[in-house]
Motif scaffolding. Structure first.
Motif, short mmCIF file in Angstrom:
data_model
loop_
_atom_site.label_atom_id
_atom_site.label_comp_id
_atom_site.label_asym_id
_atom_site.label_seq_id
_atom_site.Cartn_x
_atom_site.Cartn_y
_atom_site.Cartn_z
N TYR A 192 3.63 -5.17 45.31
CA TYR A 192 2.90 -4.78 46.52
C TYR A 192 3.08 -5.88 47.56
CZ TYR A 192 -0.98 -3.29 49.52
OH TYR A 192 -1.74 -2.88 50.58
N ASN A 193 3.59 -5.51 48.71
CA ASN A 193 3.89 -6.50 49.76
C ASN A 193 4.80 -7.61 49.22
OD1 ASN A 193 2.48 -5.13 51.72
ND2 ASN A 193 0.62 -6.38 51.53
N ASN B 221 -3.52 1.28 47.17
CA ASN B 221 -2.09 1.17 46.88
C ASN B 221 -1.75 0.10 45.85
OD1 ASN B 221 -1.37 3.18 48.79
ND2 ASN B 221 -1.61 1.68 50.43
N VAL B 222 -2.73 -0.41 45.16
CA VAL B 222 -2.49 -1.41 44.13
C VAL B 222 -2.90 -0.82 42.78
CG1 VAL B 222 -3.04 -3.72 43.29
CG2 VAL B 222 -2.89 -3.30 45.74
#
Length: 468
Positions: free
Chosen positions: A163-164, A77-78
């Motif tokens: 991301y996050n 997901n990065v």
């Protein structure tokens, strides 16, 4: 008399006001940074030849990672951005400056093939060995993270990904099919950079975008001197691009590489903006080619000559152009030590034909071929003859100008007195791209001008280029 005095005073006031306005609006227009040739950082009491051999051997490793695959892939997901065509361990030149409120020293490898500026950061998830303390953002009051709302972290042209709730990057060097390819991961951030202006003074530039890399698997700089990479490609996060956007310099930079075999009494200087000296003589140039999604310095190569023998590659349109699979193309890259020629060119094998010309030249002069693979992995090597100086030249015929390479910079000279032999090799590697590397840029004023001037060059004695 009274009228004359009033008039004179008015004129003086006008000039003073004009000067003050000019001073108030003036900005720094140039910057110069010392370049350290990386072989000078190798430990041990090595000779000049031994240091250069090790540097060339590092570049050989890079040939196994010469693929330039697609630019956008996902992993965990990065966003995986900007796979680079060689391992960073092979880069030839180092830039040293300080970052953060604590003026933490960093040594970064100069790379014109990538844009992100990054250094190792504590706390580490996986960091390679580093002799100097690793930079810790928690100790710097001038540090901050790039927000997810930043233009480089969102939109079609984003360099990073949120991301996050953090703006992060994941850069892979080399072919994506290799699970052990070197990569760096971290948080895109802001920090103050301190550069030396001269031997006494420094300048601090706040809020420079850089990568705080705390996860660097499969990267190993061997001697522990290197803390990261200084990206100089066309990307918006590259050093020149950032300085130009801030109005500190015009978007151009330059260097003049002192010959590898010379004793370095003076360092090579990386110059930006108005610090670039005005060349004396016939400055040649060719335009950069802009390929969507690629920030390397691509140029249009038409043909190649070995000596006075032109190969006639220009009869095949687009022979050296970037292909749909991402391979091919011709570019300028100081991070590649020894130049390469594409062996997969359309219609003809450019590398094979160029090497055949070199072989024909030396075979005709009855040089004895050095049989077997040499340590430096060059394909074509011969035993040297005492007093011989007529080493064959090579010319890259770009659109708009001819890049002439003197014979002494087209060859690698092995000094093996302890083994009772001397040999030389044609300093070229085969690859999936044609790259003008650092070896063939010796004693040449190289200018990258993103203001429309393109790639510029002229012969120069680089040892005369002094730091301010």
């Amino acid at each position: 008399m009274a009228r004359i005095s009033v008039f004179t005073i008015a004129i003086l006031l006008f000039f003073i006001a004009s000067f003050q306005a000019s001073s108030a609006t003036s900005k720094p227009t140039g910057l110069s940074i010392k370049l350290i040739r990386r072989d000078l950082l190798f430990p041990g009491n090595l000779t000049t030849f031994q240091r250069i051999r090790r540097l060339v051997q590092l570049s050989v490793t890079a040939q196994n990672f010469d693929s330039f695959p697609s630019l956008n892939q996902s992993e965990d997901n990065v966003l995986v951005r900007l796979p680079i065509g060689r391992v960073p361990e092979s880069y030839a030149y180092v830039v040293e400056f300080k970052i953060g409120s604590q003026f933490h020293p960093v040594k970064l490898l100069m790379d014109t093939g990538s844009s992100l500026i990054w250094t190792q950061c504590e706390p580490c998830i996986q960091c390679y060995p580093q002799k100097v303390p690793i930079y810790d953002s928690r100790t710097s009051t001038s540090y901050s993270k790039l927000p997810c709302t930043h233009e480089l972290c969102q939109g079609e042209n984003n360099r990073f990904r949120c991301y996050n709730n953090e703006c992060v990057y994941n850069i892979q060097y080399g072919a994506t099919s290799r699970r052990n390819s070197p990569r760096t991961k971290g948080v895109a951030s802001f920090e103050a950079f301190q550069f030396p202006v001269d031997t006494v003074h420094t300048t601090v530039i706040n809020d420079m975008i850089f990568g705080c890399s705390n996860d660097n698997p499969n990267i190993d700089f061997a001697n522990g001197q290197i803390s990261g990479i200084l990206g100089l490609s066309r990307g918006p996060d590259g050093l020149a691009s950032q300085l130009a956007k801030r109005g500190i310099i015009e978007n151009r930079f330059s260097y003049c590489l002192v010959p590898f075999h010379d004793v370095l009494r003076q360092p090579t200087i990386l110059r930006f903006g108005d610090d670039i000296p005005l060349p004396v003589g016939n400055l040649q140039y060719t335009d950069f080619i802009l390929y969507p999604g690629r920030n390397h310095y691509y140029v249009e190569l038409l043909d190649i000559s070995v000596g006075f023998q032109k190969k006639g590659f220009e009869s095949i349109p687009g022979m050296f152009e970037l292909r749909q699979d991402g391979l091919g193309g011709s570019l300028i890259d100081s991070g590649t030590v020894v130049s390469t020629i594409d062996e997969n060119t359309i219609g003809r094998n450019a590398y094979k034909e160029v090497m055949a010309e070199f072989q024909a030249y030396y075979d005709k002069k009855n040089f004895r071929r050095k049989v077997g693979q040499v340590e430096e992995k060059f394909e074509l090597c011969y035993y040297n003859k005492a007093g011989f100086r007529d080493f064959v030249t090579m010319t890259l015929h770009f659109e708009g100008g001819d890049y002439f390479i003197d014979g002494k910079y087209m060859h690698y000279f092995a000094d093996e007195e302890e083994e009772g032999e001397r040999y030389f090799c044609v300093a070229l590697f085969k690859s999936s791209k044609t790259i003008l590397g650092a070896w063939q840029q010796q004693n040449m004023r190289i200018i990258y001008d993103m203001n429309g001037g393109g790639f510029q060059w002229i012969t120069e004695t680089c040892a005369n280029d002094h730091f301010p």
